[in-house]
Design a protein around this motif. Structure first.
Motif, PDB file in Angstrom:
ATOM      1  N   UNK A   9       0.792  -1.231   0.000  1.00 13.84           N
ATOM      2  CA  UNK A   9       0.000   0.000   0.000  1.00 13.84           C
ATOM      3  C   UNK A   9       0.819   1.274   0.000  1.00 13.84           C
ATOM      4  N   UNK A  10       2.089   1.184  -0.414  1.00 12.99           N
ATOM      5  CA  UNK A  10       2.944   2.368  -0.376  1.00 12.99           C
ATOM      6  C   UNK A  10       2.460   3.430  -1.360  1.00 12.99           C
ATOM      7  N   UNK A  11       1.962   2.996  -2.525  1.00 13.96           N
ATOM      8  CA  UNK A  11       1.447   3.957  -3.492  1.00 13.96           C
ATOM      9  C   UNK A  11       0.354   4.833  -2.902  1.00 13.96           C
ATOM     10  N   UNK A  12      -0.549   4.230  -2.145  1.00 10.63           N
ATOM     11  CA  UNK A  12      -1.624   4.985  -1.497  1.00 10.63           C
ATOM     12  C   UNK A  12      -1.054   5.954  -0.469  1.00 10.63           C
ATOM     13  N   UNK A  13      -0.005   5.537   0.242  1.00  9.08           N
ATOM     14  CA  UNK A  13       0.612   6.416   1.233  1.00  9.08           C
ATOM     15  C   UNK A  13       1.263   7.623   0.561  1.00  9.08           C
ATOM     16  N   UNK A  14       1.896   7.407  -0.574  1.00 10.15           N
ATOM     17  CA  UNK A  14       2.512   8.532  -1.298  1.00 10.15           C
ATOM     18  C   UNK A  14       1.429   9.470  -1.820  1.00 10.15           C
ATOM     19  N   UNK A  15       0.329   8.891  -2.304  1.00  9.80           N
ATOM     20  CA  UNK A  15      -0.817   9.690  -2.748  1.00  9.80           C
ATOM     21  C   UNK A  15      -1.317  10.584  -1.619  1.00  9.80           C
ATOM     22  N   UNK A  16      -1.494  10.005  -0.431  1.00  6.60           N
ATOM     23  CA  UNK A  16      -1.975  10.785   0.710  1.00  6.60           C
ATOM     24  C   UNK A  16      -0.965  11.854   1.106  1.00  6.60           C
ATOM     25  N   UNK A  17       0.324  11.535   0.999  1.00 10.59           N
ATOM     26  CA  UNK A  17       1.346  12.531   1.297  1.00 10.59           C
ATOM     27  C   UNK A  17       1.317  13.696   0.333  1.00 10.59           C
ATOM     28  N   UNK A  18       1.012  13.410  -0.921  1.00  6.91           N
ATOM     29  CA  UNK A  18       0.879  14.485  -1.907  1.00  6.91           C
ATOM     30  C   UNK A  18      -0.344  15.345  -1.615  1.00  6.91           C
ATOM     31  N   UNK A  19      -1.452  14.691  -1.215  1.00 11.63           N
ATOM     32  CA  UNK A  19      -2.657  15.448  -0.861  1.00 11.63           C
ATOM     33  C   UNK A  19      -2.372  16.441   0.252  1.00 11.63           C
ATOM     34  N   UNK A  20      -1.594  16.015   1.249  1.00  8.67           N
ATOM     35  CA  UNK A  20      -1.253  16.904   2.361  1.00  8.67           C
ATOM     36  C   UNK A  20      -0.462  18.119   1.888  1.00  8.67           C
ATOM     37  N   UNK A  21       0.194  17.954   0.755  1.00 14.07           N
ATOM     38  CA  UNK A  21       0.960  19.063   0.163  1.00 14.07           C
ATOM     39  C   UNK A  21       0.154  19.816  -0.881  1.00 14.07           C
ATOM     40  N   UNK A  22      -1.134  19.518  -0.980  1.00 11.60           N
ATOM     41  CA  UNK A  22      -2.010  20.250  -1.881  1.00 11.60           C
ATOM     42  C   UNK A  22      -1.925  19.838  -3.330  1.00 11.60           C
ATOM     43  N   UNK A  23      -1.516  18.576  -3.591  1.00 16.05           N
ATOM     44  CA  UNK A  23      -1.359  18.107  -4.969  1.00 16.05           C
ATOM     45  C   UNK A  23      -2.029  16.746  -5.120  1.00 16.05           C
ATOM     46  N   UNK A  24      -2.794  16.581  -6.196  1.00 15.87           N
ATOM     47  CA  UNK A  24      -3.400  15.290  -6.515  1.00 15.87           C
ATOM     48  C   UNK A  24      -2.567  14.594  -7.573  1.00 15.87           C
ATOM     49  N   UNK A  25      -2.095  13.396  -7.268  1.00 17.71           N
ATOM     50  CA  UNK A  25      -1.519  12.501  -8.258  1.00 17.71           C
ATOM     51  C   UNK A  25      -2.359  11.223  -8.221  1.00 17.71           C
ATOM     52  N   UNK A  26      -2.069  10.280  -9.105  1.00 19.60           N
ATOM     53  CA  UNK A  26      -2.899   9.074  -9.169  1.00 19.60           C
ATOM     54  C   UNK A  26      -2.071   7.838  -8.840  1.00 19.60           C
TER      55      UNK A  26
END
Length: 456
Positions: A400-417
């Motif tokens: 589930x690391x991909x999901x964790x990186x996604x959430x980390x990007x959200x915290x920085x105000x950026x959406x990736x997939x």
């Protein structure tokens, strides 16, 4: 949005909507992120967070969110005529004019348009028309379609079978196994050690030829391929691959279907990528997404004169082309697409992508310095970042690391997939170089936070 409205929307969604790719192990508890509004490069969620849309909605919001011109065009068409029956010999002005515009923009003799409501239905239509084409020629055995592993061609039943991503088929019945077959993806990251790109390309072309021989050339009707694989990993083929695959199709009297649902309308800096970037002329081309920049659902299957001249002959006395959709050539969708293209032309968006796209690719290479990034690849405004346990073995990181990186990007105000162990970036085409830096910095920061949490 009031707190009550936000709660009502979240609850109604959880209780009543069946989302694409729902994870039922978490959905009942976590529900959905509610996006309330959007403008330009950003969306705003129900918590008031302004987020840079690094995935362009879903590869599709090419001209950006909330364009006033688009809203006015859509409203004007609704008031003039929102819909009329398109069956038989009935048309409307926007559908007709968009058909002419697509014929102008498309390469070669792709001069005929069959409208659908999106990419999946456009690919389904392509396969049905391929079969009809060879039936009209009296070649009734020529039915088999060759797709590729990791390809994504849609979620309707036939399009899902064309798709070569194993994870999309888990638990589902499979249809079309008698006529849909797959060859290897063109994945340079996973080519055998010691092989050059040219060696790998030779192998892929030989494999394709051998599969046709195995199935019988008289049985194989078409090959379908994305110029660059999108959901399957932003896989860029070796130089010359598409041209050579096209040449094999010519050798065996097969049709080449280019699935440009993602790549068309500017994502690679061209209206269409097949001829402009990869030097081959499809017999059929499928587009959607950027055709209307996601403002109204619309897809299109473009047919060459070679195909049209055969299927346009009456197959029997009183016979008609008995396929169609209620919303074929929907006037509001076609008006939106025409305005979308007008905006892209007026604002020189293709030229902008040719400038900013290489900048994004170069900036993203810095991610290779991180210990869990195995590969960074793409072209223009398509970018894929592979997350690995070990750079040497290239083993996917999992857990589930991909999901964790996604959430980390959200915290920085950026959406990736996140797609499994891969992060995908496909922003609106109006993105600036500064916003490219913001996306790369968010991914980098999220990965560093993960590594710190893991004590790495």
């Amino acid at each position: 949005m009031t707190a009550q409205t936000k709660t009502d929307a979240w609850t109604a969604d959880r209780d009543h909507l069946l989302h694409p790719y729902t994870d039922f192990s978490t959905f009942r508890e976590e529900g959905s992120q509610v996006i309330e509004s959007a403008s330009g490069m950003h969306v705003i969620d129900s918590e008031g967070n302004k987020l840079l849309d690094g995935i362009g909605g879903l590869w599709c919001v090419n001209i950006g969110h909330g364009r006033k011109e688009m809203a006015e065009t859509i409203a004007e068409q609704v008031m003039k005529m929102q819909y009329y029956n398109p069956f038989g010999h009935s048309t409307n002005v926007p559908a007709s004019m968009l058909g002419a515009k697509l014929a102008e923009l498309a390469p070669g003799d792709l001069n005929h348009v069959y409208y659908t409501c999106g990419g999946s239905t456009a690919n389904d239509a392509a396969i049905r028309l391929v079969h009809f084409y060879f039936d009209q020629l009296g070649q009734h055995r020529k039915k088999k379609i060759i797709s590729r592993a990791n390809a994504y061609h849609g979620a309707t039943y036939v399009a899902a079978s064309l798709t070569g991503i194993h994870g999309t088929k888990m638990g589902f019945d499979r249809i079309g196994e008698d006529f849909i077959h797959h060859v290897s993806a063109a994945n340079l990251y996973e080519k055998p050690d010691g092989w050059s790109d040219a060696d790998y390309c030779d192998y892929l072309v030989r494999e394709f030829d051998a599969r046709i021989q195995q199935l019988g050339p008289d049985n194989v009707a078409a090959f379908i391929a994305e110029p660059i694989m999108g959901a399957g990993g932003v896989l860029v083929a070796p130089d010359g691959y598409h041209r050579r695959m096209w040449e094999v199709c010519q050798k065996y009297d097969m049709l080449y279907i280019a699935d440009e649902v993602v790549t068309a309308f500017g994502r690679l800096g061209e209206w269409f990528a097949s001829d402009a970037l990869y030097d081959y002329q499809p017999d059929i081309m499928v587009c959607a997404k950027g055709l209307s920049s996601g403002y109204i659902p619309l897809g299109a299957t473009l047919l060459s004169t070679r195909v049209y001249d055969v299927i346009a002959q009456p197959q029997c006395e009183g016979g008609v082309l008995s396929m169609g959709l209620t919303y074929f050539g929907h006037p509001v969708a076609c008006a939106a697409a025409l305005k979308n293209i007008e905006i892209m032309e007026r604002e020189n968006i293709l030229e902008h992508v040719r400038e900013v796209g290489p900048y994004l690719q170069e900036s993203a290479k810095s991610l290779m310095n991180l210990p869990i990034v195995g590969d960074v690849r793409g072209s223009h405004l398509m970018l894929g970042v592979d997350l690995v346990k070990d750079k040497g073995t290239k083993e996917a990181i999992g857990d589930g690391v991909g999901e964790k990186i996604f959430q980390g990007c959200l915290k920085r105000g950026v959406i990736v997939r996140p797609v499994g162990d891969r992060m995908i970036v496909s922003p609106p085409l109006i993105i600036s170089k500064e916003e490219c830096d913001e996306i790369v910095a968010a991914i980098s920061g999220a990965i560093k936070d993960y590594l710190a949490d893991e004590g790495a």
